[in-house]
Design a protein around this motif. Structure first.
Motif, PDB file in Angstrom:
ATOM      1  N   ARG A 267       4.136   0.735  -3.875  1.00  0.00           N
ATOM      2  CA  ARG A 267       3.952   1.049  -2.744  1.00  0.00           C
ATOM      3  C   ARG A 267       2.950   2.039  -2.532  1.00  0.00           C
ATOM      4  O   ARG A 267       2.726   3.126  -3.294  1.00  0.00           O
ATOM      5  CB  ARG A 267       5.195   2.095  -1.881  1.00  0.00           C
ATOM      6  CG  ARG A 267       6.521   1.240  -1.915  1.00  0.00           C
ATOM      7  CD  ARG A 267       6.381   0.138  -0.497  1.00  0.00           C
ATOM      8  NE  ARG A 267       7.556  -0.593  -0.423  1.00  0.00           N
ATOM      9  CZ  ARG A 267       7.646  -1.470   0.593  1.00  0.00           C
ATOM     10  NH1 ARG A 267       6.648  -1.638   1.318  1.00  0.00           N
ATOM     11  NH2 ARG A 267       8.797  -1.941   1.211  1.00  0.00           N
ATOM     12  N   CYS A 268       1.867   1.747  -1.899  1.00  0.00           N
ATOM     13  CA  CYS A 268       0.703   2.640  -1.708  1.00  0.00           C
ATOM     14  C   CYS A 268       0.021   2.563  -0.150  1.00  0.00           C
ATOM     15  O   CYS A 268      -1.045   2.082  -0.207  1.00  0.00           O
ATOM     16  CB  CYS A 268      -0.334   2.194  -2.655  1.00  0.00           C
ATOM     17  SG  CYS A 268      -0.749   0.702  -2.898  1.00  0.00           S
ATOM     18  N   PRO A 269       0.720   2.978   0.762  1.00  0.00           N
ATOM     19  CA  PRO A 269       0.442   2.924   2.109  1.00  0.00           C
ATOM     20  C   PRO A 269      -1.061   3.802   2.404  1.00  0.00           C
ATOM     21  O   PRO A 269      -1.663   3.266   3.354  1.00  0.00           O
ATOM     22  CB  PRO A 269       1.429   3.397   2.913  1.00  0.00           C
ATOM     23  CG  PRO A 269       2.150   4.575   2.101  1.00  0.00           C
ATOM     24  CD  PRO A 269       2.170   3.594   0.837  1.00  0.00           C
TER      25      PRO A 269
ATOM     26  N   LEU B  65      -6.349   5.547  -5.983  1.00  0.00           N
ATOM     27  CA  LEU B  65      -5.166   6.672  -6.029  1.00  0.00           C
ATOM     28  C   LEU B  65      -5.586   7.540  -7.525  1.00  0.00           C
ATOM     29  O   LEU B  65      -5.776   6.654  -8.386  1.00  0.00           O
ATOM     30  CB  LEU B  65      -3.870   5.829  -6.589  1.00  0.00           C
ATOM     31  CG  LEU B  65      -3.286   4.980  -5.146  1.00  0.00           C
ATOM     32  CD1 LEU B  65      -1.937   4.393  -5.812  1.00  0.00           C
ATOM     33  CD2 LEU B  65      -2.887   6.018  -4.157  1.00  0.00           C
ATOM     34  N   PRO B  66      -5.353   8.769  -7.210  1.00  0.00           N
ATOM     35  CA  PRO B  66      -5.476   9.463  -8.141  1.00  0.00           C
ATOM     36  C   PRO B  66      -4.837   9.093  -9.658  1.00  0.00           C
ATOM     37  O   PRO B  66      -5.281   9.660 -10.463  1.00  0.00           O
ATOM     38  CB  PRO B  66      -5.356  10.985  -7.862  1.00  0.00           C
ATOM     39  CG  PRO B  66      -4.459  10.807  -6.736  1.00  0.00           C
ATOM     40  CD  PRO B  66      -4.916   9.401  -5.995  1.00  0.00           C
TER      41      PRO B  66
ATOM     42  N   PRO C  81       6.666   5.833 -10.166  1.00  0.00           N
ATOM     43  CA  PRO C  81       7.617   6.307  -9.088  1.00  0.00           C
ATOM     44  C   PRO C  81       7.229   5.392  -7.510  1.00  0.00           C
ATOM     45  O   PRO C  81       8.105   5.542  -6.904  1.00  0.00           O
ATOM     46  CB  PRO C  81       7.015   7.802  -8.845  1.00  0.00           C
ATOM     47  CG  PRO C  81       6.295   8.019 -10.036  1.00  0.00           C
ATOM     48  CD  PRO C  81       5.723   7.233 -10.686  1.00  0.00           C
ATOM     49  N   ARG C  82       6.251   4.631  -7.675  1.00  0.00           N
ATOM     50  CA  ARG C  82       5.924   3.890  -6.421  1.00  0.00           C
ATOM     51  C   ARG C  82       6.424   2.519  -6.739  1.00  0.00           C
ATOM     52  O   ARG C  82       6.429   1.557  -5.676  1.00  0.00           O
ATOM     53  CB  ARG C  82       4.488   3.893  -6.193  1.00  0.00           C
ATOM     54  CG  ARG C  82       3.720   5.110  -5.856  1.00  0.00           C
ATOM     55  CD  ARG C  82       1.914   4.905  -6.001  1.00  0.00           C
ATOM     56  NE  ARG C  82       1.499   6.167  -5.714  1.00  0.00           N
ATOM     57  CZ  ARG C  82       1.127   6.120  -4.227  1.00  0.00           C
ATOM     58  NH1 ARG C  82       1.496   5.555  -3.544  1.00  0.00           N
ATOM     59  NH2 ARG C  82       0.303   7.459  -4.042  1.00  0.00           N
TER      60      ARG C  82
ATOM     61  N   ALA D 246       5.481  12.245  -0.394  1.00  0.00           N
ATOM     62  CA  ALA D 246       5.391  10.919  -0.068  1.00  0.00           C
ATOM     63  C   ALA D 246       4.124  10.468  -0.293  1.00  0.00           C
ATOM     64  O   ALA D 246       4.214   9.101  -0.686  1.00  0.00           O
ATOM     65  CB  ALA D 246       5.556  10.849   1.523  1.00  0.00           C
ATOM     66  N   LEU D 247       3.144  11.058  -0.551  1.00  0.00           N
ATOM     67  CA  LEU D 247       1.793  10.451  -0.790  1.00  0.00           C
ATOM     68  C   LEU D 247       1.265  11.365  -2.038  1.00  0.00           C
ATOM     69  O   LEU D 247       1.825  12.490  -2.200  1.00  0.00           O
ATOM     70  CB  LEU D 247       0.939  10.535   0.381  1.00  0.00           C
ATOM     71  CG  LEU D 247       1.312   9.873   1.489  1.00  0.00           C
ATOM     72  CD1 LEU D 247       0.480  10.133   2.812  1.00  0.00           C
ATOM     73  CD2 LEU D 247       1.714   8.368   1.237  1.00  0.00           C
ATOM     74  N   SER D 248       0.336  10.707  -2.779  1.00  0.00           N
ATOM     75  CA  SER D 248      -0.181  11.356  -4.050  1.00  0.00           C
ATOM     76  C   SER D 248      -1.390  12.471  -3.739  1.00  0.00           C
ATOM     77  O   SER D 248      -1.784  12.712  -2.676  1.00  0.00           O
ATOM     78  CB  SER D 248      -0.860  10.187  -4.882  1.00  0.00           C
ATOM     79  OG  SER D 248      -2.063   9.895  -4.235  1.00  0.00           O
TER      80      SER D 248
END
Length: 375
Positions: free
Chosen positions: A253-255, A267-268, A277-278, A369-371
């Motif tokens: 998941r990477c919205p 993504l970092p 975790p995603r 929720a987000l990175s």
């Protein structure tokens, strides 16, 4: 290459598509890196030469999970990519031909352990287009990739992970020489290709190349892929084009990267391990496979992060349309055997709705929720 007994009667890609949805395999380089057989970053496929048994086992797991197709494990196989991925001054000890040939032998060997399992030869983008915009040199590199797949008699060819529709058109024109069914995928999301060509125009141009399957792979998650596929389907319908759709999405998941050109690469935490975790659940895969099928997608597999149990979920979800269960019959249906548990709290979970509606936690207190790279 000699054909195994019965291969002459094996159903081809187009025949399988007429009968129902086709299930592809899943992550290769990313999964091999997790298992200790591939370098993170370059993602080049020398494991087929260095660790062939590990590659065979992973392909075998995808086939056991229910994949109809095993792709030759040679993603990003071009001499330019090996040079880019080597350390400064380090001699390059791998060639495109050697790796593609090993990948073909491995995929053919494992496919013969199954029934009607196809081998797909995968062609990758080339640096001669990306860096030099040298069309003739790019064409020659695609020719070189294709030669091995013709020699080893794969069942169809796939051009995958293309960022530019112009480069893909060149590749497909070369692929026609094979006289095989042709599939192609672009690594695009809502912004379209890396030259700013819209999703709709990419879809129409892909279809007009004459490819038998067109679609998307990698970089984006289920939700983003479904949005992009709907736009592709609508554009094809508007032009009266009936080309089959293919989708091989991420298993994460990477919205937050939906409106970037490089997806999860932005993504970092990419690429060194913090993507776990995603990870999507198998029942999120069930839901995606059903939604994609309802959109008209007829070839559904996976890319980075899509593991064998995810491919099994696709095969299980589409079993009614395919008129068969995955080879692991003792695990189908996916819920019935929960009743055999000695624990009552497991027995009561024997219903699909429970799992479809589940919102799993990460197990990390105060997990964002987000990175973010901030502490």
């Amino acid at each position: 290459i000699t054909m195994a007994k019965g291969d002459q009667c094996k159903k081809g890609l187009l025949e399988l598509l007429k009968e129902g949805p086709v299930v592809g395999d899943g992550s290769m380089c990313m999964t091999l890196e997790k298992r200790g057989y591939c370098r993170a970053g370059p993602w080049t496929p020398e494991a087929v030469l260095l660790y062939p048994d590990a590659v065979k086992q992973l392909l075998r797991e995808y086939m056991r999970a229910g994949a109809d197709v095993l792709q030759t494990p040679c993603f990003y196989c071009s001499d330019g990519m090996f040079k880019k991925g080597s350390k400064s001054g380090e001699p390059i000890s791998y060639t495109t031909d050697a790796i593609n040939e090993a990948a073909c032998r491995i995929a053919h060997e494992i496919s013969k352990e199954g029934k009607d399992v196809l081998v797909c030869g995968g062609l990758s983008p080339v640096l001669s287009y990306f860096r030099e915009k040298n069309m003739e040199k790019a064409r020659a590199e695609f020719d070189s990739q294709l030669d091995v797949f013709i020699k080893y008699k794969v069942d169809f060819v796939l051009a995958e992970f293309f960022a530019y529709i112009e480069e893909l058109e060149i590749c497909i024109d070369v692929m026609k020489r094979s006289k095989m069914p042709i599939a192609c995928t672009m690594r695009i999301g809502p912004l379209g290709d890396s030259n700013g060509v819209s999703v709709e125009e990419c879809a129409v141009r892909m279809a007009r190349t004459g490819a038998d399957l067109i679609g998307i792979n990698c970089l984006y998650d289920f939700d983003t892929c479904l949005k992009t596929l709907k736009r592709m389907r609508d554009a094809l319908d508007k032009e009266g084009l009936k080309t089959h759709l293919i989708c091989q999405p991420l298993g994460w998941r990477c919205p937050e990267v939906e409106h970037t050109l490089i997806g999860y690469l932005d993504l970092p935490e990419t690429p060194l391990g913090s993507l776990e975790p995603r990870q999507v659940t198998r029942f999120e895969v069930h839901a995606f496979a059903r939604a994609a099928y309802d959109l008209g997608v007829r070839y559904i597999g996976g890319c980075c992060g899509m593991e064998p149990h995810h491919i099994r979920a696709i095969a299980q979800e589409l079993a009614p349309e395919r008129k068969r269960n995955p080879p692991v019959e003792d695990m189908c249906p996916p819920l019935g055997y929960l009743q055999l548990s000695g624990l009552s709290n497991i027995k009561k979970k024997d219903n699909k709705q429970y799992w479809i509606e589940q919102k799993p936690g990460s197990g990390r207190p105060f997990s964002p929720a987000l990175s973010s790279t901030e502490g």
